[in-house]
Design an enzyme around this catalytic site. Structure first.
Site, PDB file in Angstrom:
ATOM      1  N   HIS A 217      -7.390  -0.044  -4.281  1.00  0.00           N
ATOM      2  CA  HIS A 217      -6.283  -0.937  -4.595  1.00  0.00           C
ATOM      3  C   HIS A 217      -6.662  -1.863  -5.756  1.00  0.00           C
ATOM      4  O   HIS A 217      -7.697  -2.520  -5.739  1.00  0.00           O
ATOM      5  CB  HIS A 217      -5.816  -1.724  -3.376  1.00  0.00           C
ATOM      6  CG  HIS A 217      -5.404  -0.826  -2.244  1.00  0.00           C
ATOM      7  ND1 HIS A 217      -5.280  -1.274  -0.946  1.00  0.00           N
ATOM      8  CD2 HIS A 217      -5.083   0.501  -2.211  1.00  0.00           C
ATOM      9  CE1 HIS A 217      -4.905  -0.264  -0.167  1.00  0.00           C
ATOM     10  NE2 HIS A 217      -4.783   0.829  -0.921  1.00  0.00           N
TER      11      HIS A 217
ATOM     12  N   CYS B   1      -0.690  -7.957  -1.225  1.00  0.00           N
ATOM     13  CA  CYS B   1      -0.776  -6.804  -0.324  1.00  0.00           C
ATOM     14  C   CYS B   1       0.239  -6.872   0.814  1.00  0.00           C
ATOM     15  O   CYS B   1       0.799  -5.845   1.213  1.00  0.00           O
ATOM     16  CB  CYS B   1      -2.174  -6.710   0.274  1.00  0.00           C
ATOM     17  SG  CYS B   1      -3.479  -6.354  -0.892  1.00  0.00           S
TER      18      CYS B   1
ATOM     19  N   ASP C  56      -2.367   5.648  -2.875  1.00  0.00           N
ATOM     20  CA  ASP C  56      -1.762   4.460  -2.288  1.00  0.00           C
ATOM     21  C   ASP C  56      -1.011   3.741  -3.401  1.00  0.00           C
ATOM     22  O   ASP C  56      -1.499   3.656  -4.537  1.00  0.00           O
ATOM     23  CB  ASP C  56      -2.823   3.526  -1.709  1.00  0.00           C
ATOM     24  CG  ASP C  56      -3.360   3.981  -0.360  1.00  0.00           C
ATOM     25  OD1 ASP C  56      -3.052   5.122   0.051  1.00  0.00           O
ATOM     26  OD2 ASP C  56      -4.117   3.205   0.267  1.00  0.00           O
TER      27      ASP C  56
ATOM     28  N   SER D 218     -11.710  -5.641   3.474  1.00  0.00           N
ATOM     29  CA  SER D 218     -11.503  -6.149   2.117  1.00  0.00           C
ATOM     30  C   SER D 218     -12.676  -7.023   1.707  1.00  0.00           C
ATOM     31  O   SER D 218     -13.641  -7.189   2.449  1.00  0.00           O
ATOM     32  CB  SER D 218     -10.202  -6.953   2.045  1.00  0.00           C
ATOM     33  OG  SER D 218     -10.254  -8.037   2.963  1.00  0.00           O
TER      34      SER D 218
ATOM     35  N   ASP E  88       0.812  -1.214   0.000  1.00  0.00           N
ATOM     36  CA  ASP E  88       0.000   0.000   0.000  1.00  0.00           C
ATOM     37  C   ASP E  88       0.847   1.266   0.000  1.00  0.00           C
ATOM     38  O   ASP E  88       0.429   2.293  -0.543  1.00  0.00           O
ATOM     39  CB  ASP E  88      -0.909   0.029   1.234  1.00  0.00           C
ATOM     40  CG  ASP E  88      -1.925  -1.092   1.235  1.00  0.00           C
ATOM     41  OD1 ASP E  88      -1.973  -1.860   0.260  1.00  0.00           O
ATOM     42  OD2 ASP E  88      -2.671  -1.200   2.227  1.00  0.00           O
TER      43      ASP E  88
END
Length: 423
Positions: A303, A407, A254, A354, A170
């Site tokens: 993301h 991630c 990000d 998420s 991130d």
């Protein structure tokens, strides 16, 4: 057929940029369109500059600790995050916009406090096992410093507690021999960079480039304080209209909203990445790299790597629930589009930050090896059909903190060279 060209001088690939940029330009207006036009102009002008070509093809120092151009070259060194001391972020407008309604009471009750102790303990154990397996596969593993994220801090514009040092993807992105710190967009992540500074300083002393993007003030003006969130349908409408909780008050992004494929880097406008942030990256990386904006049918974009995950040269996983509006551009360029199977994670498993599609948030160790969740049998079979060996690990409890294998990592060094996959 996909064409791959090693960059050793000569053409700057303006034709490929025209191919992508001209078509994307038809689907966007205003700032986005000007971004592609300026990118094309910069690339075209650089094509007439010998100095620019020399700059693009300078070899990296042989002992440079940082070198990565894509998501699939053989992995040699990686940063893996930490779950220790992870804190629930305060329930601010930007957090509300990025989370599911069923978890809002959780944030309202526990914001500023540690995530459930037993859950964190399990997540820590899972990530330790992940690190051990990476080492067994020959990968050097670095870890961020442990920090107490419950400490409250105050700036002239806001006060908050922290979040965690769990997701290096991130906040960090490696482009060539440069490691870039993203400015972030959540107030709870303002000081997250502190966990990685000792590692980055070491890389810098050993020859890597180190860049920190402009830090936003995160003043109230950066956020739409009246962002209307009532249902998934509302979010779909807002996203389709290009409306997000972050404004264009100042650059923010990000790093996980960018994904690399050699000379071409793809980015999405999301709840945490605005057009100013993408424009900063475009200007910073030009003329050596081309940054393209792509978009998805996603009511809550945050993301890109659980929506569009590039896993090989001309090979991409594309989320069937969040189709890419520009997918035909990749097909026409000879790319293979793979639709991953529906995740099997149970409905009652907590995913505070998420969606279940972390199943496709995989880490490629090279073109033929992938790190995938041990519970996700359908996607394991998909990879095996593609001729890719699976390295199976369960990180279900770590998933709850908002990330899968991609991630939880930042690939610092991959053995490969800069290539173009669109020329």
């Amino acid at each position: 057929m996909l064409r791959v060209r090693c960059l050793r001088g000569g053409s700057r690939g303006a034709e490929a940029l025209h191919y992508i940029g001209s078509r994307l330009g038809r689907t966007v207006t205003g700032w986005v369109q000007r971004t592609f036009q300026s990118t094309q102009a910069a690339t075209a002008s650089s094509g007439n500059s010998c100095a620019a070509d020399d700059k693009a093809t300078d070899p990296l120092p042989k002992d440079c600790p940082v070198s990565s151009y894509n998501e699939w070259d053989p992995l040699e060194e990686v940063i893996v995050g930490r779950a220790e001391n992870a804190c629930v972020p305060p329930f601010t407008v930007e957090v509300k916009a990025n989370t599911y309604e069923k978890y809002w009471p959780f944030y309202q009750k526990y914001g500023g406090h540690y995530f459930p102790k037993d859950h964190l303990k399990k997540a820590v154990a899972e990530i330790e096992e992940m690190c051990n397996i990476l080492k067994m596969e020959g990968v050097t593993v670095r870890r961020p410093d442990p920090i107490d994220w419950s400490v409250k801090y105050k700036t002239p514009d806001f006060e908050s507690t922290g979040l965690y040092g769990a997701m290096p993807r991130d906040i960090l992105i490696v482009v060539g021999n440069e490691i870039i710190e993203a400015p972030m967009a959540w107030r709870a992540r303002f000081f997250e960079y502190r966990a990685y500074r000792s590692i980055i300083k070491d890389y810098f002393r050993r020859g890597a480039k180190w860049t920190t993007a402009p830090k936003p003030t995160m003043a109230d003006e950066l956020y739409d304080q009246d962002y209307p969130i009532y249902s998934v349908e509302d979010r779909h409408k807002l996203a389709a209209q290009g409306k997000f909780v972050t404004t264009e008050f100042e650059p923010c992004f990000d790093a996980a909203d960018f994904i690399r494929a050699g000379r071409d880097i793809f980015a999405q406008r999301s709840q945490v990445t605005n057009y100013m942030g993408i424009e900063w990256m475009r200007k910073h990386l030009a003329p050596d790299y081309r940054v393209h904006i792509i978009s998805f049918k996603d009511p809550n974009p945050m993301h890109i790597d659980a929506t569009f995950n590039i896993i090989g040269p001309g090979l991409v996983l594309s989320n069937p629930d969040r189709p890419c509006h520009q997918i035909d551009l990749f097909k026409k360029a000879g790319w293979t589009i793979v639709t991953p199977p529906i995740p099997v994670i149970p409905d009652d498993h907590p995913l505070w930050m998420s969606s279940k599609w972390l199943s496709m948030n995989v880490l490629m160790l090279d073109e033929k090896r992938v790190m995938v969740d041990a519970n996700e049998v359908p996607i394991q079979k998909m990879f095996e059909k593609l001729g890719i060996s699976t390295i199976k690990i369960s990180i279900r409890n770590a998933n709850s903190l908002g990330g899968g294998f991609h991630c939880w990592t930042c690939d610092v060094r991959r053995r490969g060279t800069l290539q173009s996959y669109f020329d």
